[in-house]
Scaffold this motif. Structure first.
Motif, PDB file in Angstrom:
ATOM      1  N   THR A 148       9.261   9.207   9.636  1.00 36.07           N
ATOM      2  CA  THR A 148       7.816   8.635   9.756  1.00 36.07           C
ATOM      3  C   THR A 148       7.945   6.984   9.855  1.00 36.07           C
ATOM      4  O   THR A 148       8.125   6.736   8.907  1.00 36.07           O
ATOM      5  CB  THR A 148       6.900   9.148   8.937  1.00 36.07           C
ATOM      6  N   LEU A 149       7.731   6.566  11.021  1.00 38.36           N
ATOM      7  CA  LEU A 149       7.741   4.886  11.081  1.00 38.36           C
ATOM      8  C   LEU A 149       5.969   4.539  11.002  1.00 38.36           C
ATOM      9  O   LEU A 149       5.411   5.139  11.471  1.00 38.36           O
ATOM     10  CB  LEU A 149       8.248   4.533  12.535  1.00 38.36           C
ATOM     11  N   VAL A 150       6.018   3.742   9.989  1.00 37.92           N
ATOM     12  CA  VAL A 150       4.763   3.302   9.522  1.00 37.92           C
ATOM     13  C   VAL A 150       4.537   2.131  10.612  1.00 37.92           C
ATOM     14  O   VAL A 150       5.060   1.179  10.799  1.00 37.92           O
ATOM     15  CB  VAL A 150       4.629   2.537   8.272  1.00 37.92           C
ATOM     16  N   GLY A 151       3.323   2.484  11.445  1.00 36.07           N
ATOM     17  CA  GLY A 151       3.194   1.693  12.655  1.00 36.07           C
ATOM     18  C   GLY A 151       2.671   0.185  12.361  1.00 36.07           C
ATOM     19  O   GLY A 151       2.761  -0.691  13.134  1.00 36.07           O
ATOM     20  N   ASP A 152       1.956   0.256  11.411  1.00 38.67           N
ATOM     21  CA  ASP A 152       1.304  -0.965  10.895  1.00 38.67           C
ATOM     22  C   ASP A 152       2.351  -1.648   9.926  1.00 38.67           C
ATOM     23  O   ASP A 152       1.555  -2.560   9.040  1.00 38.67           O
ATOM     24  CB  ASP A 152      -0.330  -0.896  10.625  1.00 38.67           C
ATOM     25  N   GLY A 153       3.563  -1.191   9.749  1.00 36.65           N
ATOM     26  CA  GLY A 153       4.160  -1.479   8.557  1.00 36.65           C
ATOM     27  C   GLY A 153       5.766  -2.274   8.762  1.00 36.65           C
ATOM     28  O   GLY A 153       6.472  -1.986   8.049  1.00 36.65           O
ATOM     29  N   HIS A 154       5.705  -2.616  10.176  1.00 35.95           N
ATOM     30  CA  HIS A 154       7.099  -3.156  10.602  1.00 35.95           C
ATOM     31  C   HIS A 154       6.444  -4.352  11.358  1.00 35.95           C
ATOM     32  O   HIS A 154       5.503  -4.484  12.029  1.00 35.95           O
ATOM     33  CB  HIS A 154       7.845  -2.289  11.353  1.00 35.95           C
ATOM     34  N   THR A 171       0.728  -1.174   0.127  1.00 37.75           N
ATOM     35  CA  THR A 171       0.026   0.039   0.051  1.00 37.75           C
ATOM     36  C   THR A 171       0.999   1.287  -0.095  1.00 37.75           C
ATOM     37  O   THR A 171       0.616   2.070  -0.896  1.00 37.75           O
ATOM     38  CB  THR A 171      -1.036   0.072   1.164  1.00 37.75           C
ATOM     39  N   VAL A 172       1.966   1.359   0.735  1.00 39.18           N
ATOM     40  CA  VAL A 172       2.789   2.532   0.915  1.00 39.18           C
ATOM     41  C   VAL A 172       3.533   2.657  -0.105  1.00 39.18           C
ATOM     42  O   VAL A 172       3.867   3.414  -0.763  1.00 39.18           O
ATOM     43  CB  VAL A 172       3.547   2.339   2.124  1.00 39.18           C
ATOM     44  N   ILE A 173       4.215   1.177  -0.868  1.00 39.90           N
ATOM     45  CA  ILE A 173       4.851   1.636  -2.124  1.00 39.90           C
ATOM     46  C   ILE A 173       3.989   2.222  -2.938  1.00 39.90           C
ATOM     47  O   ILE A 173       4.395   3.080  -3.907  1.00 39.90           O
ATOM     48  CB  ILE A 173       5.301   0.053  -2.680  1.00 39.90           C
ATOM     49  N   GLN A 174       2.884   1.692  -3.190  1.00 38.78           N
ATOM     50  CA  GLN A 174       2.061   2.429  -4.228  1.00 38.78           C
ATOM     51  C   GLN A 174       1.605   3.813  -4.124  1.00 38.78           C
ATOM     52  O   GLN A 174       1.726   4.772  -4.984  1.00 38.78           O
ATOM     53  CB  GLN A 174       0.576   1.670  -4.223  1.00 38.78           C
ATOM     54  N   LYS A 175       1.764   4.509  -2.628  1.00 41.05           N
ATOM     55  CA  LYS A 175       1.491   5.751  -2.389  1.00 41.05           C
ATOM     56  C   LYS A 175       2.834   6.463  -2.922  1.00 41.05           C
ATOM     57  O   LYS A 175       2.715   7.615  -3.368  1.00 41.05           O
ATOM     58  CB  LYS A 175       1.366   6.041  -0.973  1.00 41.05           C
ATOM     59  N   ALA A 176       3.654   5.863  -2.608  1.00 42.29           N
ATOM     60  CA  ALA A 176       5.250   6.646  -2.973  1.00 42.29           C
ATOM     61  C   ALA A 176       5.085   6.417  -4.485  1.00 42.29           C
ATOM     62  O   ALA A 176       5.606   7.637  -4.974  1.00 42.29           O
ATOM     63  CB  ALA A 176       6.370   5.692  -2.464  1.00 42.29           C
ATOM     64  N   LEU A 177       4.668   5.478  -5.173  1.00 46.67           N
ATOM     65  CA  LEU A 177       4.963   5.826  -6.708  1.00 46.67           C
ATOM     66  C   LEU A 177       3.783   6.797  -7.366  1.00 46.67           C
ATOM     67  O   LEU A 177       4.321   7.673  -8.060  1.00 46.67           O
ATOM     68  CB  LEU A 177       4.436   4.312  -7.173  1.00 46.67           C
ATOM     69  N   ASP A 178       2.605   6.812  -6.724  1.00 48.22           N
ATOM     70  CA  ASP A 178       1.626   7.851  -6.987  1.00 48.22           C
ATOM     71  C   ASP A 178       2.145   9.242  -6.691  1.00 48.22           C
ATOM     72  O   ASP A 178       1.890  10.248  -7.682  1.00 48.22           O
ATOM     73  CB  ASP A 178       0.481   7.688  -6.255  1.00 48.22           C
ATOM     74  N   GLU A 179       3.020   9.469  -6.002  1.00 49.02           N
ATOM     75  CA  GLU A 179       3.429  10.768  -5.422  1.00 49.02           C
ATOM     76  C   GLU A 179       5.115  11.043  -5.944  1.00 49.02           C
ATOM     77  O   GLU A 179       5.566  12.097  -5.577  1.00 49.02           O
ATOM     78  CB  GLU A 179       3.520  11.090  -3.918  1.00 49.02           C
ATOM     79  N   ASN A 180       5.407  10.061  -6.755  1.00 53.06           N
ATOM     80  CA  ASN A 180       6.741  10.060  -7.366  1.00 53.06           C
ATOM     81  C   ASN A 180       8.013  10.322  -6.356  1.00 53.06           C
ATOM     82  O   ASN A 180       8.897  11.041  -6.375  1.00 53.06           O
ATOM     83  CB  ASN A 180       7.106  11.232  -8.424  1.00 53.06           C
ATOM     84  N   ILE A 181       7.842   9.358  -5.064  1.00 51.42           N
ATOM     85  CA  ILE A 181       8.680   9.432  -4.077  1.00 51.42           C
ATOM     86  C   ILE A 181       9.726   8.326  -4.111  1.00 51.42           C
ATOM     87  O   ILE A 181       9.439   7.318  -4.759  1.00 51.42           O
ATOM     88  CB  ILE A 181       7.941   8.920  -2.732  1.00 51.42           C
ATOM     89  N   SER A 182      11.029   8.488  -3.751  1.00 54.86           N
ATOM     90  CA  SER A 182      11.904   7.583  -4.095  1.00 54.86           C
ATOM     91  C   SER A 182      11.632   6.449  -3.130  1.00 54.86           C
ATOM     92  O   SER A 182      11.210   6.672  -2.059  1.00 54.86           O
ATOM     93  CB  SER A 182      13.564   8.251  -3.763  1.00 54.86           C
ATOM     94  N   SER A 184      -0.429   2.968   7.867  1.00 57.82           N
ATOM     95  CA  SER A 184      -0.434   2.887   6.294  1.00 57.82           C
ATOM     96  C   SER A 184      -1.518   3.695   5.715  1.00 57.82           C
ATOM     97  O   SER A 184      -1.418   4.220   4.519  1.00 57.82           O
ATOM     98  CB  SER A 184      -0.143   1.560   5.627  1.00 57.82           C
ATOM     99  N   ALA A 185      -2.762   3.809   6.275  1.00 59.23           N
ATOM    100  CA  ALA A 185      -3.838   4.371   5.448  1.00 59.23           C
ATOM    101  C   ALA A 185      -3.457   6.183   5.498  1.00 59.23           C
ATOM    102  O   ALA A 185      -4.289   6.389   5.297  1.00 59.23           O
ATOM    103  CB  ALA A 185      -5.232   3.990   6.608  1.00 59.23           C
ATOM    104  N   GLU A 186      -2.845   6.569   6.650  1.00 60.49           N
ATOM    105  CA  GLU A 186      -2.632   8.074   6.598  1.00 60.49           C
ATOM    106  C   GLU A 186      -1.897   8.511   5.445  1.00 60.49           C
ATOM    107  O   GLU A 186      -1.140   7.774   4.677  1.00 60.49           O
ATOM    108  CB  GLU A 186      -1.835   8.331   7.777  1.00 60.49           C
TER     109      GLU A 186
END
Length: 185
Positions: A130-136, A36-47, A172-174
């Motif tokens: 920002t540590l993704v609390g539901d992503g580790h 989910t977060v990888i897709q958000k990064a892709l959508d926002e052109n984040i490294s 991750s939803a944020e």
């Protein structure tokens, strides 16, 4: 503000477990939230940066690779490390400085080792995190369940600071790539 997603040690043998290590708790949730977060990064052109631990699966074969269910973009950067600390003995810090990154979103394995160390080291090196609390995730230990370890670190690392830079824990939803650190300075 320049940002990057840092996915640490999300390797096949660490997540699923092998003859050396038990798998992590809530692995389906972990994989889903990383994707989910990888897709958000892709959508926002984040490294997007992956870090792999060469001690996992002896640094070879499918167990060493990022988990097969994680969507690794073809343009993602990958660094290998030999230490618990993603910044130690790797070009990660230099790369982030060259890219003028100021904010890191972090996810991966294992909570009390490589994620905790990376969050703290990043703040010392001038990054807001920002540590993704539901992503580790992590495995159960002799004294605590994996869930207890995750909850403890989410509590401990939320608001952790080194005067100038600090970490927050968000899910991750944020909107992770709209950092809220300045609200707390």
């Amino acid at each position: 503000m320049r940002q990057a997603l840092l996915v640490i040690d999300s390797q096949q043998a660490l997540i699923d477990g092998d003859h050396v290590e038990p798998g992590v708790v809530e692995k389906e949730r972990l994989i889903t939230n990383i994707n989910t977060v990888i897709q958000k990064a892709l959508d926002e052109n984040i490294s997007i940066i992956f870090v792999r631990d060469v001690d996992v699966a002896n640094g070879e074969g499918p167990g060493f690779e990022v988990h097969k269910e994680i969507n690794v973009p073809s343009h993602a950067v990958t660094f290998n490390k030999a230490a618990t600390n993603s910044f130690y003995g790797t070009p990660l810090n230099d790369y982030l400085k060259e890219q003028k990154i100021e904010h890191l979103v972090m996810m991966g394995c294992k909570t009390e080792y490589c994620l905790d160390t990376a969050v703290r080291t990043a703040t010392v090196n001038g990054f807001d995190v920002t540590l993704v609390g539901d992503g580790h995730s992590t495995s159960d230990s002799d004294t605590l369940t994996g869930r207890q370890i995750i909850d403890h670190h989410n509590r401990t690392l939320h608001g952790h600071y080194n005067v100038d830079n600090f970490s927050l824990v968000r899910n991750s939803a944020e909107d992770l790539f709209t950092p809220t650190h300045n609200n707390y300075r």
